[in-house]
Design a protein around this motif. Structure first.
Motif, PDB file in Angstrom:
ATOM      1  N   LEU A  36       0.823  -1.215   0.000  1.00  0.00           N
ATOM      2  CA  LEU A  36       0.000   0.000   0.000  1.00  0.00           C
ATOM      3  C   LEU A  36       0.855   1.263   0.000  1.00  0.00           C
ATOM      4  CD1 LEU A  36      -2.692  -1.011   2.669  1.00  0.00           C
ATOM      5  CD2 LEU A  36      -2.818  -1.269   0.180  1.00  0.00           C
ATOM      6  N   MET A  37       2.134   1.112   0.308  1.00  0.00           N
ATOM      7  CA  MET A  37       3.030   2.267   0.339  1.00  0.00           C
ATOM      8  C   MET A  37       3.346   2.711  -1.091  1.00  0.00           C
ATOM      9  SD  MET A  37       5.598   0.956   3.359  1.00  0.00           S
ATOM     10  CE  MET A  37       4.936   0.451   4.958  1.00  0.00           C
ATOM     11  N   GLY A  38       3.675   3.969  -1.231  1.00  0.00           N
ATOM     12  CA  GLY A  38       4.001   4.473  -2.563  1.00  0.00           C
ATOM     13  C   GLY A  38       3.029   5.534  -3.010  1.00  0.00           C
ATOM     14  N   PRO A  39       3.262   6.129  -4.170  1.00  0.00           N
ATOM     15  CA  PRO A  39       2.474   7.293  -4.597  1.00  0.00           C
ATOM     16  C   PRO A  39       1.023   6.965  -4.935  1.00  0.00           C
ATOM     17  CG  PRO A  39       3.989   6.593  -6.330  1.00  0.00           C
ATOM     18  CD  PRO A  39       4.348   5.800  -5.108  1.00  0.00           C
ATOM     19  N   ASP A  40       0.181   7.972  -4.777  1.00  0.00           N
ATOM     20  CA  ASP A  40      -1.222   7.910  -5.178  1.00  0.00           C
ATOM     21  C   ASP A  40      -1.331   8.515  -6.575  1.00  0.00           C
ATOM     22  OD1 ASP A  40      -3.908   8.262  -5.641  1.00  0.00           O
ATOM     23  OD2 ASP A  40      -4.255   9.618  -3.954  1.00  0.00           O
ATOM     24  N   PRO A  41      -1.619   7.725  -7.596  1.00  0.00           N
ATOM     25  CA  PRO A  41      -1.614   8.248  -8.971  1.00  0.00           C
ATOM     26  C   PRO A  41      -2.716   9.263  -9.250  1.00  0.00           C
ATOM     27  CG  PRO A  41      -2.475   6.001  -8.920  1.00  0.00           C
ATOM     28  CD  PRO A  41      -1.946   6.287  -7.543  1.00  0.00           C
ATOM     29  N   HIS A  42      -3.726   9.305  -8.401  1.00  0.00           N
ATOM     30  CA  HIS A  42      -4.848  10.219  -8.637  1.00  0.00           C
ATOM     31  C   HIS A  42      -4.676  11.568  -7.945  1.00  0.00           C
ATOM     32  CE1 HIS A  42      -6.887   6.786 -10.365  1.00  0.00           C
ATOM     33  NE2 HIS A  42      -6.761   6.113  -9.218  1.00  0.00           N
ATOM     34  N   LEU A  43      -3.763  11.648  -6.981  1.00  0.00           N
ATOM     35  CA  LEU A  43      -3.659  12.844  -6.145  1.00  0.00           C
ATOM     36  C   LEU A  43      -3.368  14.094  -6.970  1.00  0.00           C
ATOM     37  CD1 LEU A  43      -3.678  14.008  -3.267  1.00  0.00           C
ATOM     38  CD2 LEU A  43      -1.241  13.502  -3.132  1.00  0.00           C
ATOM     39  N   LYS A  44      -2.447  14.001  -7.907  1.00  0.00           N
ATOM     40  CA  LYS A  44      -2.056  15.193  -8.675  1.00  0.00           C
ATOM     41  C   LYS A  44      -3.219  15.739  -9.496  1.00  0.00           C
ATOM     42  CE  LYS A  44       0.226  12.308 -12.202  1.00  0.00           C
ATOM     43  NZ  LYS A  44       0.184  11.053 -11.414  1.00  0.00           N
ATOM     44  N   TRP A  45      -4.088  14.851  -9.971  1.00  0.00           N
ATOM     45  CA  TRP A  45      -5.217  15.307 -10.784  1.00  0.00           C
ATOM     46  C   TRP A  45      -6.311  15.923  -9.906  1.00  0.00           C
ATOM     47  CZ3 TRP A  45      -3.130  15.620 -15.181  1.00  0.00           C
ATOM     48  CH2 TRP A  45      -2.263  14.631 -15.646  1.00  0.00           C
ATOM     49  N   ILE A  46      -6.549  15.332  -8.759  1.00  0.00           N
ATOM     50  CA  ILE A  46      -7.551  15.884  -7.838  1.00  0.00           C
ATOM     51  C   ILE A  46      -7.118  17.271  -7.360  1.00  0.00           C
ATOM     52  CG2 ILE A  46      -8.645  15.580  -5.580  1.00  0.00           C
ATOM     53  CD1 ILE A  46      -8.368  12.528  -6.036  1.00  0.00           C
ATOM     54  N   VAL A  47      -5.863  17.386  -6.952  1.00  0.00           N
ATOM     55  CA  VAL A  47      -5.348  18.670  -6.471  1.00  0.00           C
ATOM     56  C   VAL A  47      -5.371  19.711  -7.579  1.00  0.00           C
ATOM     57  CG1 VAL A  47      -3.267  19.853  -5.669  1.00  0.00           C
ATOM     58  CG2 VAL A  47      -3.955  17.688  -4.619  1.00  0.00           C
ATOM     59  N   SER A  48      -4.989  19.338  -8.783  1.00  0.00           N
ATOM     60  CA  SER A  48      -5.008  20.287  -9.898  1.00  0.00           C
ATOM     61  C   SER A  48      -6.423  20.790 -10.160  1.00  0.00           C
ATOM     62  CB  SER A  48      -4.441  19.630 -11.166  1.00  0.00           C
ATOM     63  OG  SER A  48      -3.088  19.275 -10.989  1.00  0.00           O
ATOM     64  N   GLY A  49      -7.398  19.890 -10.084  1.00  0.00           N
ATOM     65  CA  GLY A  49      -8.789  20.299 -10.260  1.00  0.00           C
ATOM     66  C   GLY A  49      -9.232  21.287  -9.198  1.00  0.00           C
TER      67      GLY A  49
END
Length: 322
Positions: A36-49
């Protein structure tokens, strides 16, 4: 309503924080949690929105009257800004792009900072590491209120004022408790932030800038989402220094409510913390937790046994820097 709380000092303990040992036990029993460790691939898109939503809001509010500026700042924009501060919290653990892309995480945090109106992300990163490493550490964990805060904000009215002034205390307390040299990243964070503020002012006037900054101050103060500040580590039950919250506001706050799970596994992004609780259910289901951040705020203000002193404190040795 004017009775002073009975507590007149912090809860001093002489044991290690509980998260280190629990982490070892859970990983030994459930090694699959490492996946479960490691980057969240969706975070950058949610934050950008969220960032672009706030920039659009700046355009939409530019001609509103001041009363509506402050209304929408509290009811809408400030909620997004508070959520962005919690995204920055996640990004500070390198979960946007992973540990191997530390600079990308730092600069993405600066981008997430833009609607907040005040430079925040670089300073937060600098001190948040200590909050995890030295949880409750005297003069090291700046999340702990000062003795003055504990002594003075001891009645319902004063505690309410303290909650309203949370942004002020959180920004100034580190400078008093554990001052650190200004970093290059903090300077760059400030330059980028104030440049964007000036551009917004040039394009659309003062009202959008006030909308952004007022929303940040109001929603980091006395606001339902701000219940997490109190819920996370204030000692509602003796012997417990970290609490989770499993209610619906986690949808707006990157699961910051899963706070026991987060301190056990800070490198797991918020979106996967419910899976930690599900896999290691026997470690979390019987621990005290909160059901409502609004109830947390109510109890904090009106329960005479609760106040800024209601925190666990310990003496910590400085870790050697690698």
């Amino acid at each position: 309503m004017g009775n002073r709380v009975t507590r007149d000092d912090f809860e001093w303990v002489y044991t290690e924080q509980p998260h280190t040992q629990r982490r070892k036990e859970i990983l030994a029993k459930y090694p699959e949690i490492k996946t479960l460790m490691g980057p969240d691939p969706h975070l950058k898109w949610i934050v950008s929105g969220m960032v672009f939503t706030q920039l659009l809001a700046c355009y939409l509010v530019k001609d509103l009257s001041w009363k509506w500026i402050f209304f929408w700042a509290y009811a809408f924009g400030g909620c997004i800004n508070h959520s962005l501060t919690l995204a920055i919290h996640d990004i500070s653990h390198n979960v946007a792009f992973g540990n191997k892309q530390a600079k990308w995480n730092r600069w993405f945090a600066v981008f997430a900072n833009l609607p907040i109106g005040i430079p925040y992300s670089a300073s937060f990163k600098k001190y948040h590491i200590d909050h995890h490493r030295y949880l409750g550490g005297d003069s090291l964990d700046v999340d702990i209120p000062t003795d003055f805060e504990g002594w003075f904000f001891c009645t319902p009215l004063r505690k309410l004022l303290w909650l309203i002034l949370q942004p002020l205390f959180y920004s100034l307390r580190p400078l008093y408790v554990n001052p650190k040299a200004v970093t290059r990243m903090e300077i760059l964070n400030a330059l980028v932030q104030f440049s964007i503020d000036l551009i917004i002012y040039y394009l659309w006037g003062l009202k959008p800038v006030i909308y952004l900054i007022a929303g940040t101050i109001l929603c980091l103060g006395f606001h339902p989402i701000s219940g997490h500040f109190i819920a996370e580590h204030y000692m509602f039950l003796k012997g417990y220094e970290t609490y989770s919250y499993y209610g619906p506001l986690n949808w707006l706050t990157f699961n910051v409510g899963y706070h026991m799970e987060h301190h056990d596994f800070p490198s797991i992004p918020g979106c996967r913390l419910p899976m930690v609780k599900k896999i290691a259910a026997e470690y979390y289901d019987n621990l005290p937790h909160h059901q409502s951040w609004i109830r947390v705020l109510w109890d904090f203000v009106f329960d005479d046994t609760l106040g800024p002193y209601s925190r666990v404190k310990r003496l910590c040795k400085l870790a050697k820097e690698s």
